[in-house]
Enzyme design. Structure first.
Site, PDB file in Angstrom:
ATOM      1  N   GLY A  22       0.814  -1.215   0.000  1.00 34.31           N
ATOM      2  CA  GLY A  22       0.000   0.000   0.000  1.00 34.31           C
ATOM      3  C   GLY A  22       0.842   1.257   0.000  1.00 34.31           C
ATOM      4  CB  VAL A  24       1.227   3.741   4.846  1.00 30.87           C
ATOM      5  CG1 VAL A  24       2.090   3.781   6.097  1.00 30.87           C
ATOM      6  CG2 VAL A  24       0.261   4.928   4.833  1.00 30.87           C
ATOM      7  NE  ARG A  49      -6.657  -7.243  -2.964  1.00 31.47           N
ATOM      8  CZ  ARG A  49      -7.321  -7.207  -1.805  1.00 31.47           C
ATOM      9  NH1 ARG A  49      -8.345  -8.009  -1.641  1.00 31.47           N
ATOM     10  NH2 ARG A  49      -6.975  -6.382  -0.833  1.00 31.47           N
ATOM     11  CB  CYS A 138      -2.047  11.511   8.477  1.00 30.72           C
ATOM     12  SG  CYS A 138      -3.741  11.447   7.852  1.00 30.72           S
ATOM     13  N   GLY A 169      -4.251   9.807   2.075  1.00 31.78           N
ATOM     14  CA  GLY A 169      -4.853   9.359   3.331  1.00 31.78           C
ATOM     15  C   GLY A 169      -5.871   8.251   3.124  1.00 31.78           C
ATOM     16  CE  LYS A 223     -10.746   7.667  11.882  1.00 33.99           C
ATOM     17  NZ  LYS A 223     -10.230   7.224  10.611  1.00 33.99           N
ATOM     18  NE  ARG A 245      -9.935  11.980   1.534  1.00 34.71           N
ATOM     19  CZ  ARG A 245      -9.029  11.527   2.380  1.00 34.71           C
ATOM     20  NH1 ARG A 245      -7.821  12.041   2.418  1.00 34.71           N
ATOM     21  NH2 ARG A 245      -9.303  10.531   3.179  1.00 34.71           N
ATOM     22  CG  HIS A 252      -3.150  15.652   5.063  1.00 30.44           C
ATOM     23  ND1 HIS A 252      -3.526  15.087   3.870  1.00 30.44           N
ATOM     24  CD2 HIS A 252      -3.517  14.754   6.026  1.00 30.44           C
ATOM     25  CE1 HIS A 252      -4.084  13.900   4.103  1.00 30.44           C
ATOM     26  NE2 HIS A 252      -4.082  13.676   5.396  1.00 30.44           N
TER      27      HIS A 252
HETATM   28  P1  A2P Z   1      -3.132  -5.490  -1.155  1.00 27.89           P
HETATM   29  O1  A2P Z   1      -2.279  -4.536  -1.950  1.00 27.89           O
HETATM   30  O2  A2P Z   1      -2.758  -6.911  -1.393  1.00 27.89           O
HETATM   31  O3  A2P Z   1      -4.599  -5.220  -1.277  1.00 27.89           O
HETATM   32  P2  A2P Z   1      -3.656   1.261   0.858  1.00 27.89           P
HETATM   33  O4  A2P Z   1      -4.017   1.938   2.160  1.00 27.89           O
HETATM   34  O5  A2P Z   1      -2.650   2.012   0.063  1.00 27.89           O
HETATM   35  O6  A2P Z   1      -4.886   0.902   0.084  1.00 27.89           O
HETATM   36  O7  A2P Z   1      -2.949  -0.116   1.264  1.00 27.89           O
HETATM   37  C1  A2P Z   1      -3.570  -1.069   2.075  1.00 27.89           C
HETATM   38  C2  A2P Z   1      -2.576  -2.200   2.326  1.00 27.89           C
HETATM   39  O8  A2P Z   1      -3.200  -3.148   3.192  1.00 27.89           O
HETATM   40  C3  A2P Z   1      -2.209  -2.976   1.065  1.00 27.89           C
HETATM   41  O9  A2P Z   1      -0.878  -3.439   1.172  1.00 27.89           O
HETATM   42  C4  A2P Z   1      -3.187  -4.126   1.089  1.00 27.89           C
HETATM   43  O10 A2P Z   1      -2.744  -5.266   0.390  1.00 27.89           O
HETATM   44  C5  A2P Z   1      -3.207  -4.413   2.558  1.00 27.89           C
HETATM   45  N1  A2P Z   1      -4.411  -5.153   2.932  1.00 27.89           N
HETATM   46  C6  A2P Z   1      -5.692  -4.772   2.761  1.00 27.89           C
HETATM   47  N2  A2P Z   1      -6.532  -5.733   3.235  1.00 27.89           N
HETATM   48  C7  A2P Z   1      -5.755  -6.719   3.720  1.00 27.89           C
HETATM   49  C8  A2P Z   1      -6.013  -7.980   4.334  1.00 27.89           C
HETATM   50  N3  A2P Z   1      -7.263  -8.402   4.567  1.00 27.89           N
HETATM   51  N4  A2P Z   1      -4.960  -8.754   4.682  1.00 27.89           N
HETATM   52  C9  A2P Z   1      -3.701  -8.328   4.452  1.00 27.89           C
HETATM   53  N5  A2P Z   1      -3.386  -7.138   3.888  1.00 27.89           N
HETATM   54  C10 A2P Z   1      -4.404  -6.344   3.524  1.00 27.89           C
END
Ligand code: A2P
Length: 346
Positions: A22, A24, A49, A138, A169, A223, A245, A252
């Site tokens: 993701g 972060v 995924r 944040c 965010g 929050k 936003r 930000h």
């Molecule tokens: P993935 O890329 O495989 O969906 P962002 O905030 O940028 O959307 O990133 C969210 C992060 O959290 C991504 O790395 C995402 O993985 C991961 N993530 C979301 N849902 C899950 C889950 N159920 N189990 C593990 N990782 C998750």
């Protein structure tokens, strides 16, 4: 004083990043690299995924693994950068495996057993004997980095804040939506929003978190208000926030009015901010140059400027200012890594 960990040594920890793919997560990897964090190894975890996806750490390939119950065996430090549900499910498993958790989601931020830490502000609250340290919201981080030194010097009575929040965010898909919808707008093509309810290109809308029908405040605003009070150690501080936003990718901005215990000249506020850790003052009236997201982007410091008396408060106790900070860095990944660094030296 920092509390000694009741976990394995954090001198050269094996680190896991949950949510490594993701927005972060990617910054966490970069911060660990750039700050030469003494990780003995790095495990990258994400949803099924992303399993098998190749990422790099210090020039070497690291394969992303699907997060599962056994993901934390041998891990000393787990940096969570996923959503709150994932944190609630998997942080206890990481703790049970002997890892200390620093969680970037909102899951543990108001849990009295989990310190909510901005190292420049309330390092004394950092204890990880219970296994989970919460990384604040944040916007709350950016706000507190600038406001805490003023609170310490002048005494704080009240905060009024309006935010101009970037896409980051809401994660990597929101940043992509901003890019894609802008491209479509410029090409004259229709665009169906997937992440947000409203068109993002060339638009401004109230923060996407759900609105509490009783108070009229959305989740983000609630929050920011609650976490700011907790970080500043000021349970009764009146804080009012409007979160919005704006079509900016990753930094930000905040318009802040701070009311102090007594009249304070803006020049004293400026001097205090110039000395404050983690703050860089940009306040050039002649050049009309003040904090901007494009200049905050990629920076660890919170930018502060437009420091002036708030003429809406005839008492002279209120000073207005404008802040900008990188949501993904100080607002998230950098703050988490700074917390981890404090654990190493304790
Ligand atoms: P993935 O890329 O495989 O969906 P962002 O905030 O940028 O959307 O990133 C969210 C992060 O959290 C991504 O790395 C995402 O993985 C991961 N993530 C979301 N849902 C899950 C889950 N159920 N189990 C593990 N990782 C998750």
């Amino acid at each position: 004083m920092l509390t000694q960990p009741s976990y394995r040594s954090l001198r050269n920890p094996t680190v896991a990043i949950v949510g490594a793919t993701g927005a972060v997560g990617a910054e966490l990897i970069r911060c660990l690299e750039e700050r030469d964090f003494p990780a003995a190894g790095l495990r990258l975890l994400a949803s099924a995924r992303s399993a098998g996806r190749a990422m790099t750490f210090r020039g070497a390939p690291v394969e992303v693994q699907a997060l599962g119950e056994d993901s934390f065996a041998g891990v000393d430090l787990a940096l969570f950068a996923a959503d709150a549900d994932t944190a609630r499910t998997y942080a206890p498993l990481a703790r049970a495996a002997g890892a200390v958790v620093i969680d970037n989601s909102s899951a543990f931020r108001m849990d009295p057993d989990c310190p909510l830490v901005v190292p420049e502000v309330n390092l004394e609250s950092l204890t990880w004997s219970r296994g989970v340290v919460a990384n604040p919201n944040c916007t709350a981080i950016i706000l507190c980095v600038a406001v805490a030194p003023l609170q310490r010097r002048f005494g704080l009575r009240r905060l009024q804040v309006a935010t101009y929040q970037a896409a980051s965010g809401a994660g990597a898909p929101a940043m992509q939506e901003l890019l894609d919808s802008t491209r479509a707008f410029l090409d004259g093509r229709p665009f169906e929003p997937q992440v947000f309810r409203h068109p993002y290109a060339f638009n401004v809308f109230s923060h996407n978190d759900a609105v509490d029908p009783l108070t009229g405040y959305n989740g983000e605003e609630s929050k920011v208000m609650a976490e700011t009070r907790r970080i500043l150690g000021a349970a009764n501080l009146p804080v009012g926030v409007t979160c919005v936003r704006v079509p900016v990718l990753r930094a930000h901005a905040l318009a802040v009015t701070a009311e102090f215990d007594a009249p304070v000249p803006p020049s004293a506020v400026r001097e205090c901010l110039e000395e404050a850790a983690g703050v860089r003052v940009i306040d050039d009236r002649e050049a009309n140059h003040f904090p901007m997201p494009v200049e905050a982007q990629g920076q660890g410091d919170v930018l502060a400027g437009r420091i002036r008396r708030d003429l809406g408060d005839p008492s002279g106790r209120s000073v207005a200012m404008f802040l900008a900070g990188d949501q993904l860095l100080k607002g998230a990944a950098l703050n988490a890594v700074q917390i981890a660094e404090q654990m190493l030296v304790a």
